[in-house]
Design an enzyme around this catalytic site. Structure first.
Site, short mmCIF file in Angstrom:
data_model
loop_
_atom_site.label_atom_id
_atom_site.label_comp_id
_atom_site.label_asym_id
_atom_site.label_seq_id
_atom_site.Cartn_x
_atom_site.Cartn_y
_atom_site.Cartn_z
N CYS A 45 0.83 -1.20 0.00
CA CYS A 45 0.00 0.00 0.00
C CYS A 45 0.87 1.25 0.00
O CYS A 45 1.93 1.30 0.62
CB CYS A 45 -0.91 0.00 1.22
SG CYS A 45 -2.00 1.43 1.31
N TYR A 61 -3.18 31.82 3.75
CA TYR A 61 -3.61 30.45 3.44
C TYR A 61 -4.52 29.93 4.57
O TYR A 61 -4.28 28.86 5.14
CB TYR A 61 -2.42 29.51 3.26
CG TYR A 61 -1.33 30.03 2.34
CD1 TYR A 61 -1.43 29.90 0.96
CD2 TYR A 61 -0.18 30.63 2.86
CE1 TYR A 61 -0.42 30.37 0.12
CE2 TYR A 61 0.83 31.09 2.02
CZ TYR A 61 0.70 30.96 0.66
OH TYR A 61 1.70 31.42 -0.16
N CYS A 120 3.94 21.77 6.12
CA CYS A 120 3.76 20.33 5.92
C CYS A 120 4.90 19.75 5.09
O CYS A 120 4.86 18.58 4.73
CB CYS A 120 2.42 20.03 5.26
SG CYS A 120 2.21 20.82 3.64
#
Length: 490
Positions: A77, A346, A446
């Protein structure tokens, strides 16, 4: 070194996506499914001029950091690239990933002295409140619902996902049978990515971890859930059956006492069913239009005491427990006393903005997605927060326009918060931040590589890095969130 060569290698480091890194004759070789300290036999699958990729053939001596994944599909996966690494080592890897990027790309020195210990999860499983399941057919015409294998669009058919909320396991089981029924009946109910034919493309789910509210959104290659050219009455049958199938899955979940002793167990309330229309031949999962079939257009959930309405298209952090840790750290770094003007670039649906507004004089939020701005305004309203103002557009275009306008009174920032997408901040926005000269800049990221790139530019403009916090939002993957505080003398 060439393709199909066999080597024995010792894994010395971990790459950005969680792949092991070893060296053969001084050349870096990236090997998926390996851990720092592994001694392995590998086969070269791709050889470049300065580096190569290998496939794990045999584990000769396992690393002390290696564990057995609880998911039997972990190696295939694409979702959990480092589930074979102990969670403690995952946290260490992510902390060092941020540190190394800030040093190597950002040009900072002695970064460890300003970094806090990593903020990990108490329970690094079943933490995701959002899941996106691709739907397809195998070679025998059987419906598959699951996740893509790593770096492919081949679907791994799954019965269970250990990082998603467990209600999804029940949903997938029931939806698979329902989709198979309509595929067998029509021959084209399931979307074929190569031919761009068929209807059902993805199943999106969201769960409110505080409210227990459940959203199911079916992404379709059409304007409805029609099974081919069917009459309106049959379209209604499809939609009503889908609603009943979801209700049955939720009932089974709520009755299953196996989850009753776990902290994440909460009675689920089926709250929203919609379709998302995506008729483009594209890798993008969601289209721009949603149509509600049942219940509300959204579900609600909380970050701390602040309530948010979340639609299928809303950006909302997928790990609600760690999101509170992340945002609390951002608010702490902002150093608010109640007198500050804050700009949140953002801003999305206003998640960070509203957390900041509780302790600021005024918060201005900017976001390019118009629906997100409408959601942000509504979220401020439902929380009775009246010291926010939201603008729609690119931050690098909107902010200079307002700040350099004829009347910028009350808009000069004491604090700026940025939470950009993975590509980082636009260079024009960084120039504007420099011009606005805030006392403090809080950067939520991130992607540590683009964070480090932007930090280097900001330091060259006179900012100084004060603190860094690393927060694990995505256990068992290579992704990591971080918060960084910058400041400069007036």
């Amino acid at each position: 070194m060439k393709k199909n060569d066999i080597y024995q290698i010792t894994i010395e480091d971990i790459g950005n996506d969680g792949e092991g890194i070893g060296r053969i004759d001084g050349m870096a070789v990236f090997v998926k499914d390996t851990v720092m300290g592994d001694v392995a036999k590998i086969k070269i699958v791709k050889a470049k001029k300065n580096y190569a990729y290998g496939r794990l053939e045999e584990l000769i001596k396992p690393s002390p950091f290696r564990v057995e994944p609880i998911c039997e599909n972990a190696r295939r996966c694409g979702g959990c690239a480092i589930m074979h690494m102990s969670y403690e080592k995952q946290l260490d890897y992510k902390w060092n990933k941020v540190k190394n990027c800030l040093e190597r790309i950002g040009g900072l020195t002695d970064v460890a002295s300003i970094m806090e210990p990593v903020y990990g999860m108490d329970k690094p499983y079943n933490y995701r409140n959002k899941m996106q399941f691709p739907v397809g057919l195998d070679k025998d015409g059987k419906v598959q619902i699951g996740f893509y294998a790593g770096r492919t669009h081949s679907i791994i058919d799954l019965e269970c996902c250990h990082i998603g909320h467990p209600v999804n396991d029940y949903l997938v089981k029931h939806l698979r049978g329902w989709l198979q029924k309509w595929q067998d009946k029509t021959g084209k109910f399931i979307y074929d990515e190569e031919k761009h034919q068929g209807f059902v493309r993805h199943i999106l789910t969201r769960v409110g971890f505080v409210t227990g509210e459940l959203m199911v959104c079916v992404v379709v290659n059409g304007d409805s859930l029609e099974a081919g050219r069917k009459v309106a009455s049959e379209i209604a049958v499809v939609e009503n059956e889908l609603k009943a199938i979801i209700e049955q899955a939720v009932k089974e979940y709520n009755l299953n006492q196996a989850y009753a002793t776990k902290d994440y167990f909460l009675e689920i309330k089926f709250t929203s069913l919609s379709i998302n229309i995506n008729k483009d031949k594209t890798n993008r999962i969601l289209g721009d239009k949603c149509v509600t079939l049942y219940g509300q257009d959204y579900i609600s959930d909380y970050i701390g005491a602040i309530k948010f309405n979340i639609s299928p298209l809303s950006f909302y952090q997928v790990n609600p427990v760690q999101t509170k840790v992340l945002y609390d750290k951002a608010v702490e770094y902002a150093g608010l006393t109640g007198q500050e003007i804050v700009w949140d670039m953002y801003c999305g649906i206003g998640t960070i903005s509203l957390c900041l507004a509780k302790k600021a004089k005024k918060v201005y939020g900017v976001e390019i997605v118009s629906q997100a701005i409408e959601d942000a305004k509504e979220n401020a309203k439902i929380n009775e927060i009246d010291n926010t103002e939201f603008f729609c557009g690119k931050a690098e275009e909107v902010v200079p326009g307002f700040y350099r306008g004829a009347d910028n009174s009350g808009k000069h920032p004491d604090v700026i918060v940025v939470d950009p997408p993975r590509k980082g901040c636009d260079s024009v926005l960084l120039d504007t931040i420099d011009e606005m000269a805030p006392k403090r800049l809080v950067y939520v990221s991130c992607d540590p590589a683009t964070l480090a790139r932007d930090v280097k530019i900001l330091v060259e403009k006179g900012f100084e890095v004060g603190k860094v916090a690393v927060v694990d939002q995505f256990g068992h993957s290579g992704h990591v969130e971080s918060v960084l505080l910058l400041s400069r003398e007036e």
